[in-house]
Design an enzyme around this catalytic site. Structure first.
Site, PDB file in Angstrom:
ATOM      1  CG  ASP A   9      12.266   7.430 -14.909  1.00  0.00           C
ATOM      2  OD1 ASP A   9      12.226   6.214 -14.613  1.00  0.00           O
ATOM      3  OD2 ASP A   9      11.776   7.885 -15.952  1.00  0.00           O
ATOM      4  CB  ILE A  10      13.931   3.171 -11.208  1.00  0.00           C
ATOM      5  CG1 ILE A  10      14.979   2.128 -10.781  1.00  0.00           C
ATOM      6  CG2 ILE A  10      12.744   2.545 -11.921  1.00  0.00           C
ATOM      7  CD1 ILE A  10      14.536   1.212  -9.666  1.00  0.00           C
ATOM      8  N   GLY A  31       2.491   2.105 -12.989  1.00  0.00           N
ATOM      9  CA  GLY A  31       3.606   2.565 -12.170  1.00  0.00           C
ATOM     10  C   GLY A  31       4.964   2.190 -12.709  1.00  0.00           C
ATOM     11  CB  VAL A  32       7.987   0.931 -10.876  1.00  0.00           C
ATOM     12  CG1 VAL A  32       9.322   0.307 -11.224  1.00  0.00           C
ATOM     13  CG2 VAL A  32       8.186   2.091  -9.930  1.00  0.00           C
ATOM     14  CG  ASP A  33       5.223  -4.194 -14.018  1.00  0.00           C
ATOM     15  OD1 ASP A  33       6.246  -4.585 -14.592  1.00  0.00           O
ATOM     16  OD2 ASP A  33       4.189  -4.883 -13.932  1.00  0.00           O
ATOM     17  CB  SER A 120       4.356  -3.469  -1.944  1.00  0.00           C
ATOM     18  OG  SER A 120       4.329  -4.760  -2.473  1.00  0.00           O
ATOM     19  CB  THR A 121       5.157   2.189  -1.758  1.00  0.00           C
ATOM     20  OG1 THR A 121       5.947   2.492  -2.912  1.00  0.00           O
ATOM     21  CG2 THR A 121       6.014   1.538  -0.702  1.00  0.00           C
ATOM     22  N   GLY A 122       2.858   1.591  -4.304  1.00  0.00           N
ATOM     23  CA  GLY A 122       1.941   2.258  -5.227  1.00  0.00           C
ATOM     24  C   GLY A 122       0.538   1.702  -5.083  1.00  0.00           C
ATOM     25  CE1 TYR A 124      -0.358  -4.873  -7.029  1.00  0.00           C
ATOM     26  CE2 TYR A 124       1.604  -5.941  -6.216  1.00  0.00           C
ATOM     27  CZ  TYR A 124       0.619  -5.819  -7.168  1.00  0.00           C
ATOM     28  OH  TYR A 124       0.613  -6.664  -8.260  1.00  0.00           O
TER      29      TYR A 124
END
Length: 174
Positions: A9-10, A31-33, A120-122, A124
């Site tokens: 987990d970043i 997501g990450v954001d 961009s891999t989620g 997007y």
């Protein structure tokens, strides 16, 4: 410069800066954001609002930097990747720009360790294998990479981890 690959987990990585796959509004999302904004707390959002008020958000292919708030890193570099809508050179160039601009901000802010998610891999929908190739190539070709001690590619799931692992082995052999 050391390249490292982690399945993690970043938001839990201890580095000088983590990179956020942000949206143009800089106000958080999924997501990450969303995870970075939730765990980082109000300090990140407040700085993002200041940036929005000054420059109107963040354009695709650009990057901005804020505090990391409650996260174990010092900074968050927010970059906005492209939405994939077909194999277009423009999209690949915009994704490469995300890594370039993030690394430029890292050098400007004397950041020595930086962690990247799959940008961009989620939602997007950028193909994960193409995105990973661009990420690795962008980092390796960054002209001031010697000023950064460690770059970590952080994968949240097995699929991304395996893609990066395969590509990084190829890079080692070249």
């Amino acid at each position: 410069m050391i390249l490292e690959l982690l399945k993690a987990d970043i938001t839990e990585i201890q580095v000088d800066a983590i990179v956020n796959a942000a949206n143009t509004s800089l106000l958080g999302g999924g997501g990450v954001d969303g995870a970075i904004h939730r765990k980082g707390g109000n300090a990140i959002l407040e700085e993002c609002i200041q940036i929005r008020n000054k420059q109107g958000g963040c354009k695709v292919g650009e990057a901005v930097i804020t505090t990391a708030g409650n996260l174990p890193s010092k900074y968050v570099i927010h970059t906005v990747g492209p939405v994939w809508n077909g194999d277009k050179e423009e999209k690949k160039n915009l994704l490469a720009a995300c890594y370039q601009k993030s690394l430029e901000l890292a050098v400007q802010n004397k950041i020595k360790t930086i962690a990247f998610p799959g940008i961009s891999t989620g939602i997007y929908r950028f193909p994960k294998d193409k995105a990973a190739e661009i990420a690795i190539k962008s980092v390796n070709n960054f002209d001031r990479i010697s000023e950064i001690d460690k770059v970590i590619f952080v994968c949240f799931d097995d699929e991304n981890y395996q893609i990066y692992e395969r590509l990084l082995k190829r890079v080692d052999l070249e």
